[in-house]
Design a protein around this motif. Structure first.
Motif, PDB file in Angstrom:
ATOM      1  N   ILE A   1      15.827 -66.153  15.028  1.00 40.78           N
ATOM      2  CA  ILE A   1      13.942 -67.185  14.494  1.00 40.78           C
ATOM      3  C   ILE A   1      14.637 -66.858  13.099  1.00 40.78           C
ATOM      4  CG2 ILE A   1      11.945 -66.382  14.444  1.00 40.78           C
ATOM      5  CD1 ILE A   1      11.882 -65.852  17.253  1.00 40.78           C
ATOM      6  N   ARG A   2      15.124 -65.006  12.807  1.00 45.35           N
ATOM      7  CA  ARG A   2      14.827 -65.256  11.471  1.00 45.35           C
ATOM      8  C   ARG A   2      16.108 -65.769  10.270  1.00 45.35           C
ATOM      9  NH1 ARG A   2      13.014 -61.484  14.772  1.00 45.35           N
ATOM     10  NH2 ARG A   2      13.871 -59.558  15.154  1.00 45.35           N
TER      11      ARG A   2
ATOM     12  N   ALA B   1       9.788 -72.722  12.370  1.00 43.73           N
ATOM     13  CA  ALA B   1      10.307 -71.264  12.988  1.00 43.73           C
ATOM     14  C   ALA B   1      10.063 -70.340  13.115  1.00 43.73           C
ATOM     15  CB  ALA B   1      11.786 -71.597  12.493  1.00 43.73           C
ATOM     16  N   GLN B   2      10.072 -69.347  11.999  1.00 45.71           N
ATOM     17  CA  GLN B   2       9.486 -67.752  12.131  1.00 45.71           C
ATOM     18  C   GLN B   2       8.343 -67.881  12.758  1.00 45.71           C
ATOM     19  OE1 GLN B   2      11.265 -64.953   9.445  1.00 45.71           O
ATOM     20  NE2 GLN B   2      11.096 -63.367  10.985  1.00 45.71           N
ATOM     21  N   GLY B   3       7.332 -66.920  13.192  1.00 41.65           N
ATOM     22  CA  GLY B   3       6.393 -67.361  12.734  1.00 41.65           C
ATOM     23  C   GLY B   3       5.575 -66.626  12.022  1.00 41.65           C
TER      24      GLY B   3
ATOM     25  N   TYR C   1       9.983 -64.315  24.399  1.00 45.51           N
ATOM     26  CA  TYR C   1      10.459 -63.867  22.766  1.00 45.51           C
ATOM     27  C   TYR C   1      11.850 -63.140  22.700  1.00 45.51           C
ATOM     28  CZ  TYR C   1       9.613 -61.401  18.307  1.00 45.51           C
ATOM     29  OH  TYR C   1      10.213 -61.253  17.000  1.00 45.51           O
TER      30      TYR C   1
ATOM     31  N   ASN D   1       4.348 -65.767  23.687  1.00 49.30           N
ATOM     32  CA  ASN D   1       5.173 -66.702  23.092  1.00 49.30           C
ATOM     33  C   ASN D   1       6.898 -66.478  23.432  1.00 49.30           C
ATOM     34  OD1 ASN D   1       7.300 -67.543  21.170  1.00 49.30           O
ATOM     35  ND2 ASN D   1       6.619 -64.871  19.410  1.00 49.30           N
TER      36      ASN D   1
ATOM     37  N   TYR E   1      -0.907 -62.027  19.870  1.00 48.10           N
ATOM     38  CA  TYR E   1      -1.967 -63.031  20.131  1.00 48.10           C
ATOM     39  C   TYR E   1      -3.164 -63.209  20.477  1.00 48.10           C
ATOM     40  CZ  TYR E   1       2.644 -64.604  18.082  1.00 48.10           C
ATOM     41  OH  TYR E   1       3.948 -64.509  18.266  1.00 48.10           O
TER      42      TYR E   1
ATOM     43  N   LYS F   1      -0.397 -60.326  13.211  1.00 44.20           N
ATOM     44  CA  LYS F   1      -0.610 -62.348  13.412  1.00 44.20           C
ATOM     45  C   LYS F   1      -2.321 -61.836  13.495  1.00 44.20           C
ATOM     46  CE  LYS F   1       3.162 -62.365  15.229  1.00 44.20           C
ATOM     47  NZ  LYS F   1       4.646 -63.570  14.337  1.00 44.20           N
TER      48      LYS F   1
ATOM     49  N   TYR G   1       2.266 -71.624  18.450  1.00 42.88           N
ATOM     50  CA  TYR G   1       3.337 -71.591  18.499  1.00 42.88           C
ATOM     51  C   TYR G   1       3.595 -73.373  19.225  1.00 42.88           C
ATOM     52  CZ  TYR G   1       5.112 -67.273  17.008  1.00 42.88           C
ATOM     53  OH  TYR G   1       5.227 -66.585  16.280  1.00 42.88           O
TER      54      TYR G   1
ATOM     55  N   ARG H   1      11.622 -74.675  19.231  1.00 42.06           N
ATOM     56  CA  ARG H   1       9.795 -74.239  19.311  1.00 42.06           C
ATOM     57  C   ARG H   1       9.094 -75.376  17.742  1.00 42.06           C
ATOM     58  NH1 ARG H   1       8.406 -68.285  18.544  1.00 42.06           N
ATOM     59  NH2 ARG H   1       8.999 -68.807  16.685  1.00 42.06           N
TER      60      ARG H   1
END
Ligand code: GLN
Length: 399
Positions: A24-25, A40-42, A129, A183, A214, A245, A330, A376
């Motif tokens: 993700i990063r 990509a990254q949330g 995740y 996630n 979330y 979040k 997502y 995603r």
């Protein structure tokens, strides 16, 4: 060969051999490299609420710049306890049952380090995740994955098989990691599902470690239920949450774990020696954030709903099959229509040729092939960002 690359393998811990850097990063770095839109990254690409930014600035100006109490500023712990009472009806003692950490990320790994012994197992629903795998390994535990199967129709949910879940509890199982709203799937676990998990936790004397970051991001009337509220679970649940979040401050790194006193005191010890404490002024601002009125959360969820409903049709027009999320921000998609050999090649094409970064689905699975036709997208972005993404998606056509 440089000296660094000649370093013998025995310099390194065996543990780090068992996981890779975060995909993700990495996708965020690629988005920056190719000037792509980062779905990509949330993390939000819009400002955090003005009141809480002001509260952070005020705290710095008021010289709250030294260590807070290692397990969290009292003001923030009291606000967390108040919010848990209000939202979940759970009575929590802020003096004995809360540890404030550097993000829910640290809260999760500190919890696992505090409860796991070598040889223990941790049950994790898959897709998961990506942090939960390395977190388990770092704590000496082995993750055992239980499949969430994708919905067949738009009205269906991701589901798990009860027999498979029961089987997973029978291997020196210490804990189950839950994440609801989930996630990457957007699944919101129902009361019935949580009761079933509760029954297994009680029967096999297993802890629930539940990541509820979330909790306020829900759609279509979905209801968030904290497993700690179910009969028999309060004394065996660690509830993890944070500011990132709910208040759009992912860079502040303020999260927490709520657990019964004996577990809390173990997590506090781990946390103290890992990081000493989370940023003091941002904890004060966190107390202000947790005091925002209920309407703030309704607006948050509603704004994300409109963003979900903007991105999904654009993805569907481009040829993705979308699994509609009921919570979190997502959307998991199926990319079979594009005819790529795998998700990583597809994601590379998307970031380099189309100008959109997504996360390859395989990073949410133990066996990469299970996610090799999924990617995603995060939709926690400004409407303009999503509109631009929709325009770029027009370049993409099923092959
Ligand atoms: N939770 C976010 C995601 O899944 C980002 C997490 C992170 O990178 N720390 O994209």
């Amino acid at each position: 060969m440089t000296q660094a690359s000649a370093q013998p393998k025995h310099y390194l811990s065996d543990k780090v051999e068992h996981f890779t850097e975060s995909v993700i990063r990495e996708m965020t770095r690629q988005a920056m490299q190719y000037g792509a839109i980062n779905l990509a990254q949330g993390f939000p690409d819009f400002p955090a609420p003005a009141e809480i930014k002001q509260a952070a600035q005020d705290a710095i100006a008021a010289d709250i710049n030294q260590y807070a109490i290692t397990w969290g500023a009292q003001s923030l712990r009291q606000a967390i306890a108040r919010q848990m009472q209000e939202w979940q009806g759970l009575h929590v003692d802020p003096e004995k049952e809360i540890v404030v950490c550097c993000g829910s990320t640290e809260a999760m790994v500190a919890t696992l380090l505090a409860v796991c012994n070598n040889g223990d197992e941790v049950v994790v629903f898959e897709p998961f995740y990506e942090n939960y795998g390395p977190d388990s390994i770092l704590s000496g535990a082995k993750p055992r994955f239980v499949k969430l199967r994708p919905p067949q129709t738009a009205d269906d949910e991701w589901t798990f098989n009860e027999i498979e879940l029961r089987e997973a509890f029978q291997h020196h199982t210490k804990a189950i990691i839950l994440n609801t709203p989930n996630n990457p799937t957007g699944k919101v676990f129902s009361r019935k599902e949580l009761e079933l998990i509760r029954d297994l936790c009680v029967e096999y004397n297993v802890l629930a470690i539940t990541d509820e970051i979330y909790e306020h991001i829900l759609y279509d009337g979905a209801q968030h239920i904290s497993i700690a509220c179910l009969d028999g679970m309060r004394e065996r649940t660690i509830t993890i949450n944070g500011l990132s979040k709910s208040y759009s401050v992912t860079g502040w790194r303020v999260g927490w774990a709520v657990a019964p006193p004996a577990i809390t005191s173990a997590i506090r010890k781990v946390h103290d020696f890992l990081t000493v404490g989370a940023p003091a002024p941002l904890q004060e601002a966190g107390a202000a954030a947790l005091s925002l009125p209920a309407v703030y959360y309704h607006e948050l969820a509603e704004r994300y709903r409109t963003r979900r409903d903007r991105l999904i049709p654009a993805l569907e027009n481009a040829g993705f099959r979308c699994f509609r999320p009921r919570g979190a921000y997502y959307v998991m998609t199926d990319i079979t229509a594009f005819g790529f050999p795998d998700d990583v090649e597809f994601a590379r094409h998307l970031v380099q040729e189309v100008g959109i970064a997504c996360v390859p689905g395989s990073s949410f699975y133990k066996h990469r092939k299970d996610g090799s036709q999924q990617v995603r997208f995060a939709f926690c972005k400004r409407p303009e960002t999503l509109d631009e993404a929709a325009r770029r998606l027009e370049k993409l056509r099923p092959r």
